[in-house]
Motif scaffolding. Sequence first.
Motif, mmCIF file in Angstrom:
data_model
loop_
_atom_site.group_PDB
_atom_site.id
_atom_site.type_symbol
_atom_site.label_atom_id
_atom_site.label_comp_id
_atom_site.label_asym_id
_atom_site.label_seq_id
_atom_site.Cartn_x
_atom_site.Cartn_y
_atom_site.Cartn_z
ATOM 1 N N TYR A 404 4.458 0.617 0.012
ATOM 2 C CA TYR A 404 4.488 0.557 1.470
ATOM 3 C C TYR A 404 5.685 -0.272 1.920
ATOM 4 C CZ TYR A 404 -0.248 2.415 1.211
ATOM 5 O OH TYR A 404 -1.339 3.212 0.956
ATOM 6 N N TYR A 414 4.917 3.951 5.441
ATOM 7 C CA TYR A 414 5.410 2.768 6.142
ATOM 8 C C TYR A 414 4.304 2.159 6.996
ATOM 9 C CZ TYR A 414 5.687 4.448 10.980
ATOM 10 O OH TYR A 414 5.385 4.871 12.237
ATOM 11 N N LEU A 605 -1.191 1.254 9.643
ATOM 12 C CA LEU A 605 -0.512 2.517 9.338
ATOM 13 C C LEU A 605 -0.832 3.524 10.430
ATOM 14 C CD1 LEU A 605 -1.580 2.738 5.597
ATOM 15 C CD2 LEU A 605 0.482 1.682 6.490
ATOM 16 N N THR A 612 3.285 9.054 4.964
ATOM 17 C CA THR A 612 2.353 8.016 5.391
ATOM 18 C C THR A 612 0.964 8.595 5.592
ATOM 19 O OG1 THR A 612 4.145 6.813 6.482
ATOM 20 C CG2 THR A 612 1.903 6.232 7.108
ATOM 21 N N CYS A 627 3.840 -3.456 -1.936
ATOM 22 C CA CYS A 627 4.285 -3.669 -0.561
ATOM 23 C C CYS A 627 5.617 -4.411 -0.597
ATOM 24 C CB CYS A 627 3.253 -4.460 0.239
ATOM 25 S SG CYS A 627 3.698 -4.672 1.975
#
Length: 663
Positions: A404, A414, A605, A612, A627
């Motif tokens: 992410y 993202y 999110l 995504t 992350c």
Amino acid sequence: MPKFTTEVFVDWNADGDYSDADEDLTSYVKSLSYAHQRNLDSEQMSAGVLTVTLNNDDHRFSKPKGTITGLQPGRTMWARLWYPFDTFVGTDGTNLSAHTLTQDSNWTWVAASNNFQLNGSGAARVSTTDAAHINYLDFGDTDVEIAAQYRRGTDTSDHGGFVFRYVDANNYGYLRATNSAIEFRKVIGGTDSQIATKAYTWADNTTKLLQLRLHGATAVVLVDGVQIAFGSGTNHTGEQSVADAGINAGEKHGLWCDGAADHTWLQFGGYKSLIHGFIESIIPRPSKGSQYAYIKAHDDISEQQKTEIHYLNGGAANYRLDQSMQSILNSVGWRSRYQMDECNIGMHDLFDGVKTLDMFLQDAIQQMQIEEDGFVYVDGDGYTRFESRGHRAAAPHNASLATYKEAKTGSFPYFSDMSWEDGDSGIENRNAFFVKRATQVGTAIVVTTMDIDATLNSEPFDAAETKTFEFEIDSAYDFAGGLAPPTADTDYTANTLADGSGTALTAQLTVTNVTTRSLGHFIVQKVVWGGTAGFLTMLRQRADAFTFNEPVAIIAEDTTSAASYRDRFKKIDCLFIDRNEMAEAVGANRLARRKDPKTRLTLTLQGADKVTAHNMMQRRLSDLVSCVYTEMGINDTFHVEGESWSVDQAGFAVTQTLQLREA
């Protein structure tokens, strides 16, 4: 822009399906929210809670006026999401590879061999070519859950289902459903072979929801939300190994059929069941210009918090903790939906380790989680999951499944927002596991009542009357087992008069132990009276009596952590572990996990791009993810610990908050 598809069902008539009138609520859904979070200090999973806002213009969800039979709390509710999603709308004969997915044109069907076609009525079918048909979507992910509303026709020689982990024409796996079995097969180096088969009756011209969940080396199949029991043993319900070096890295999944047949696929896509639980409340809310109703539902954890148990911690020597959990769930008639790892042995010796559990079901489950140092939760399909303490260290949880990032690149999922905690509140640098073992005193009278010298205690009975008595055992003992069958004149007497005189009626009585409820601290006996009314003047129970020895404290501590973060102590009174060495292993494992702070992140999110949206759907509890947030210097791996969802604007406005903890 990605669009998530929501489906919501309620079994109003409690017949076990969702196909009756008014049971599909999908067209009434205005929005929904769902939360399934873990308290990272106690490590207890909270109940999953779903709230659905429904259009109620015709007041069908208003109990005083509602038209739905069975409109009440307690009914089973099932909410699920799809992305990507295809309902195969288009002109009859159109090749699937030339068809645009119903919900997102960023996904493309690829014909690996003979093309599926649209049937013109909202379904996919095969062509007339009598050879294998394969169409797939490139998910870019090996670990996915896919599903389809699949209608098996009448063909008994060519069968339909899914292709999974497709690599090339010579290397892929497939799942197919016949009229009598569900079968895993694989093609490796061009050679087709069977992986496993499980008997299952799928009637002709019947439509069912077929789910396939791929998770590392294993796969799980569900039909209409019920797991098919592949695999061996009773604990790994549903799991089947599908690992093969030839297909392990395959990221393409889709539709399969052996050849020309009359089967059809009514819808297909990436799939996530949010909750398969119970309605807590139905609340109509009138408002100016429109009418709404709110239905709130929760998963089994909420029910387990209200369910009282009186049971044993184990049933035999060398009893594992997952076996204990199954026994306890079964003892209260819990629905048989569970998926468990093989955990460590709790009770090594039946007579040393036996203890009674008089508590709420969820308290017992959480105690098992602590003594295994594992993780217990209820998944979106309504299955109680018990992960062993080695679960997250093993594949596939030891490799990151996604990264992410704070930038929207289209190549990585993202996050639009983040909250950060240092995890200091979760530190534990000293724990003490108190292990307690029993000593068998011998056979003793553990319950005595209806003393004939105290006539007020005699119990009157009418002719042919039945009564059940529940007693706590004598305070001199901690536990009773091995109940002796009640014997006339030794364990019970009856007379026509309350003081024990008059005519003896003992011979006409039938007295039995209610063994399903006589456990540990409590004895339950049923007395069936004969044809003459009178008084029960003595009733007692002989059994193997036990007393507990003084507990032994097994302590694990880390002085370096205590010096840095102060003393953080946890005391555990063991109910399942009966050996010091097991307590030492669990205590050491727990200390290693908790002696230092673990960073906690909450990522927000939004499904504004394909990658995504896909990862919002496909990541599960315990998955390992990465992350990266360069501005804060974050570049690490985390385990997924919880999630929340908000779905609005017909699936176009979707937000997920992902709860992460540093691995």
